[in-house]
Design a protein around this motif. Structure first.
Motif, mmCIF file in Angstrom:
data_model
loop_
_atom_site.group_PDB
_atom_site.id
_atom_site.type_symbol
_atom_site.label_atom_id
_atom_site.label_comp_id
_atom_site.label_asym_id
_atom_site.label_seq_id
_atom_site.Cartn_x
_atom_site.Cartn_y
_atom_site.Cartn_z
ATOM 1 N N TYR A 372 1.993 -3.019 -6.550
ATOM 2 C CA TYR A 372 1.721 -4.428 -6.282
ATOM 3 C C TYR A 372 2.655 -5.355 -7.058
ATOM 4 O O TYR A 372 3.187 -6.325 -6.505
ATOM 5 N N ALA A 373 2.854 -5.073 -8.323
ATOM 6 C CA ALA A 373 3.685 -5.950 -9.148
ATOM 7 C C ALA A 373 5.138 -5.943 -8.672
ATOM 8 O O ALA A 373 5.769 -7.002 -8.525
ATOM 9 N N SER A 374 5.680 -4.755 -8.421
ATOM 10 C CA SER A 374 7.077 -4.660 -7.975
ATOM 11 C C SER A 374 7.260 -5.263 -6.589
ATOM 12 O O SER A 374 8.234 -5.986 -6.332
ATOM 13 N N LEU A 375 6.334 -4.976 -5.695
ATOM 14 C CA LEU A 375 6.409 -5.552 -4.354
ATOM 15 C C LEU A 375 6.275 -7.072 -4.418
ATOM 16 O O LEU A 375 6.948 -7.804 -3.692
ATOM 17 N N GLN A 378 9.392 -9.005 -4.905
ATOM 18 C CA GLN A 378 10.367 -8.990 -3.815
ATOM 19 C C GLN A 378 9.950 -9.847 -2.620
ATOM 20 O O GLN A 378 10.797 -10.441 -1.960
ATOM 21 N N VAL A 379 8.663 -9.898 -2.336
ATOM 22 C CA VAL A 379 8.211 -10.595 -1.130
ATOM 23 C C VAL A 379 7.964 -12.069 -1.425
ATOM 24 O O VAL A 379 7.816 -12.485 -2.578
ATOM 25 N N ASP A 380 7.912 -12.845 -0.357
ATOM 26 C CA ASP A 380 7.525 -14.250 -0.497
ATOM 27 C C ASP A 380 6.015 -14.383 -0.594
ATOM 28 O O ASP A 380 5.507 -15.247 -1.312
ATOM 29 N N TYR A 381 5.310 -13.513 0.149
ATOM 30 C CA TYR A 381 3.851 -13.561 0.147
ATOM 31 C C TYR A 381 3.272 -12.161 0.251
ATOM 32 O O TYR A 381 3.803 -11.309 0.965
ATOM 33 N N MET A 382 2.171 -11.958 -0.471
ATOM 34 C CA MET A 382 1.405 -10.731 -0.350
ATOM 35 C C MET A 382 0.045 -11.095 0.232
ATOM 36 O O MET A 382 -0.641 -11.983 -0.279
ATOM 37 N N VAL A 383 -0.319 -10.417 1.315
ATOM 38 C CA VAL A 383 -1.556 -10.726 2.038
ATOM 39 C C VAL A 383 -2.605 -9.673 1.700
ATOM 40 O O VAL A 383 -2.452 -8.498 2.048
ATOM 41 N N LEU A 384 -3.645 -10.100 1.011
ATOM 42 C CA LEU A 384 -4.718 -9.193 0.603
ATOM 43 C C LEU A 384 -5.748 -9.087 1.720
ATOM 44 O O LEU A 384 -6.431 -10.060 2.045
#
Length: 534
Positions: A372-375, A378-384
Motif C-alpha cells: 500500500y505505501a509503495s503503491l 506512485q498512483v494519484d489515487y488509491m480506491v479503498l
C-alpha cells in the motif's frame, strides 16, 4: 404517558413553520408579507427567515406567531436553515411518518444526519415540540453536543423541571444566548411557539460564522462509479442522477500474452467529454492469478501491456486509468509495484491520472500482493473498496460493509497513503442471508432490498453499532436477514469519511441504488463541510 416520555428520551427528535402543503404561492417561503406580526417581539427575525425561505405563512398572509410548533414543522425549519434538501428514504424509520406526508422527506433528511434519532418506531410528528426538545435538536444540529455549559441551566428557577436528557442542551442553548427564559424560568415542557422558534433560529444564524458557512459552496470531491450491468445510455442516466464527475467504464482487460482487450464505447466517451466528466477507464485482470503472474513477472510482457494502455489513453483522450487487479499472487508483490511504477511514469507524460483499487488490508493472501505505501507513492489515487466484509461465501451471516469495519479499514489505509490520495468506495448492494443448518446468501441491489422488505413484511431495526438497519423475515419457514444499505447508512458512512478529509468517494455500482441515496449523500457532504465557529 410514561411510554410517550420514554420515546422522547430515546428519540430526542424534534420539529417550525406550517407545512408546505398549507402554503400558497402568495405565501411561499421567501415571502415577508405577514399581516399579523407587527406586535411580535420576533418580527424582524421572522422577516429575515422568510427571505431565506426558512419560514412561511398559512397561505392567507398570516404567520400565526403565537401558535405552537409541531415536531415535524420544527425539523423542517432546522433542515431549511441548514440548506438541506428533503430525502424520500426508501426504508422508512417511523411507523407514524407516512411516505405521503409532506414532512416525510424533511424528517428523514434530519434523521440521516443524526440531527434527530429514532429506533424505528414512532416520531409523533404532529405533537407540539417542547422548549427543551427544541434545545436538544438545535444543539445537535449545530454540532455543539460536546461543548461544556454543564451548569448554565441551573440559573432558571424551574431548573428542576428540565429533563436529565435535555440538561446539557438547555445549558448550551442558554450559554450561547440562543434560548432565553422568561421571568427567571425556562418553561422546559411548554410548547415552543412560532415566534419563539423564529427568534431561536435567527439568533443561531447571527452567531459567529454560522451564516457564512451555511451560505458557502459545498467542496467538490471526487465522485466516481463503475459501469456495470448496463448500456452506455443507462450509465449516462446513472451518472447524471448520481452527480458523478469521474466515470469508470470497464473497457480494458489485460491478457496473459500482453494484449489488452478494448471495448471502448465512443458514444459514452463523447458524452463525458462534452459534459465535463472525466473518464478513468478501468483495466482489469478478470481475477486470473496465473495470467496476471505471467504479465507482472515478465519485463517484456509488462512493457507490452503498458504500451497498449498508454496508446489507448492517447487515442481516446482519456483522463485517467483505473487499475482493478484481483486475486494477485502474494509472490507478485514486487512485480505489481514495478508495473504500477512504470505505468505511472508513462501516464504522467500524457497528463493522465492513475488510480488503483485495493481491498482493506486484513493481512491475508488476498491483499498480500499490495504494498500500500509503495503503491500510494506512485498512483494519484488509491480506491479503498470498503465492502465484502462478509462475502458471498462467508460461513457467517453479516454486513457487507458495517460502519466500524469501514472506518477501521480507512484508518489503516491512511497510515500508509495520504488522505489527499485516498478515495473510499461504498456498496450499492447488499446480501439476503438464508440462515438454516448452513448459511448462504444472494447478492441483491438496493432496489430489490426495498422490494423484499416490503413484500415479506420484514421487521426493521436500526443497529447504531454497525450503522445499518437489520431486516428479518421468514420465507418457507427459513429465517432470512439483511444488513441493509440505504440513504441513512450511506449518510453515516459519508459523514465518517469526511472527517478524514479524503479525496472523494466511489460506488459499486451506479444503477443498483434507490434514487433517494444521492440526495442523502449530497446532504451529508454539505453538512460535513460545516465547521461552525460559535
Amino acid at each position: 404517558m410514561k411510554k410517550y416520555i420514554l420515546s422522547l428520551c430515546l428519540l430526542l427528535s424534534f420539529t417550525a413553520l406550517l407545512s408546505p402543503a398549507q402554503t400558497s404561492a402568495a405565501q411561499a417561503p421567501g415571502s415577508t408579507a405577514f399581516h399579523d406580526i407587527s406586535a411580535s417581539f420576533a418580527k424582524e427575525a421572522i422577516n429575515r427567515l422568510a427571505k431565506r425561505s426558512i419560514v412561511s405563512g398559512d397561505g392567507t398572509g398570516a404567520f400565526l406567531p403565537r401558535n405552537p410548533v409541531t415536531r415535524a414543522e420544527f425539523v423542517t425549519m432546522v433542515a431549511r436553515m441548514l440548506r438541506m434538501e428533503p430525502v424520500q428514504n426508501d426504508l422508512p424509520a417511523f411507523r407514524d411518518v407516512s411516505k405521503s406526508a409532506w414532512y416525510y422527506g424533511w424528517i428523514h433528511a434530519a434523521l440521516n444526519l443524526s440531527i434527530v434519532e429514532g429506533n424505528g418506531y414512532r416520531f409523533y410528528p404532529n405533537d407540539p415540540i417542547t422548549r427543551q426538545e427544541a434545545a436538544v435538536i438545535v444543539i445537535r444540529a449545530m454540532k455543539q453536543s460536546g461543548v461544556n455549559y454543564t451548569n448554565t441551566a441551573a440559573i432558571y428557577a424551574d431548573s428542576a423541571s428540565i429533563a436529565q436528557w435535555a440538561w446539557n442542551a438547555v445549558s448550551q442553548a442558554t450559554g450561547t444566548g440562543w434560548l432565553q427564559g422568561s421571568k427567571g424560568q425556562f418553561r422546559p415542557q411548554d410548547a415552543i411557539t412560532r415566534e419563539e422558534t423564529a427568534a431561536l433560529l435567527d439568533r443561531i444564524l447571527q452567531t459567529g460564522n454560522v451564516k457564512s458557512r451555511i451560505d458557502s459552496q459545498t467542496p467538490v470531491n471526487i465522485h466516481m462509479g463503475w459501469l456495470y450491468n448496463g448500456t452506455a445510455n443507462q450509465y449516462i442516466s446513472y451518472a447524471k442522477r448520481a452527480g458523478l464527475n469521474v466515470l469508470v467504464p470497464r473497457w480494458f482487460y489485460m491478457e496473459s500474452n500482453g494484449k489488452v482487450s478494448d471495448s471502448t464505447d465512443i458514444e459514452l466517451l463523447n458524452w463525458a467529454h462534452n459534459n465535463g466528466r472525466q473518464v478513468w477507464a478501468m483495466v482489469g485482470n478478470c481475477g486470473n492469478d496465473e495470467g496476471t503472474h505471467q504479465v507482472l513477472s515478465s519485463a517484456p510482457i509488462r512493457k507490452s501491456v503498458i504500451d497498449r494502455i498508454t496508446a489507448n489513453v492517447a487515442r481516446y483522450r482519456l483522463d485517467g486509468i483505473n487499475i482493478d487487479f484481483e486475486n494477485v499472487m502474494p509472490s507478485d508483490r514486487q512485480n505489481l509495484t514495478t508495473f504500477i511504477t512504470q505505468l505511472s511514469i508513462e501516464l504522467k507524460r500524457l497528463g493522465a491520472k492513475l488510480s488503483i483499487d485495493v481491498s482493506p488490508d486484513l493481512n491475508t493472501d488476498w491483499t498480500a500482493a499490495f504494498d500500500y505505501a509503495s503503491l500510494g507513492r506512485q498512483v494519484d489515487y488509491m480506491v479503498l473498496m470498503s465492502y465484502d466484509q462478509h462475502w458471498g461465501g462467508s460461513p457467517i451471516a453479516g454486513s457487507v460493509s458495517s460502519l466500524p469495519w469501514s472506518e477501521s479499514a480507512l484508518n489503516k489505509l491512511l497510515t500508509q497513503v495520504p488522505a489527499k490520495k485516498s478515495i473510499i468506495a461504498y456498496p450499492l448492494y447488499t446480501r439476503d442471508w438464508r440462515i438454516a443448518s448452513s448459511v448462504s446468501s444472494q447478492d441483491i441491489t438496493l432496489v430489490e432490498q426495498g422490494h423484499r422488505t416490503r413484500l415479506k413484511r420484514a421487521s426493521l431495526s436500526w443497529n447504531a453499532d454497525v450503522g445499518q438497519y437489520e431486516a428479518a423475515y421468514r420465507n418457507n419457514g427459513i429465517q432470512h436477514r439483511i444488513w441493509t444499505e440505504d440513504a441513512r447508512s450511506l449518510s453515516w458512512k459519508h459523514l465518517m469519511a469526511a472527517r478524514y478529509q479524503i479525496a472523494g468517494y466511489a460506488y459499486w455500482y451506479p444503477g443498483a441504488e434507490t434514487t433517494d441515496v444521492w440526495q442523502s449523500i449530497y446532504n451529508a457532504e454539505r453538512y460535513a463541510s460545516y465547521s461552525f465557529g460559535i
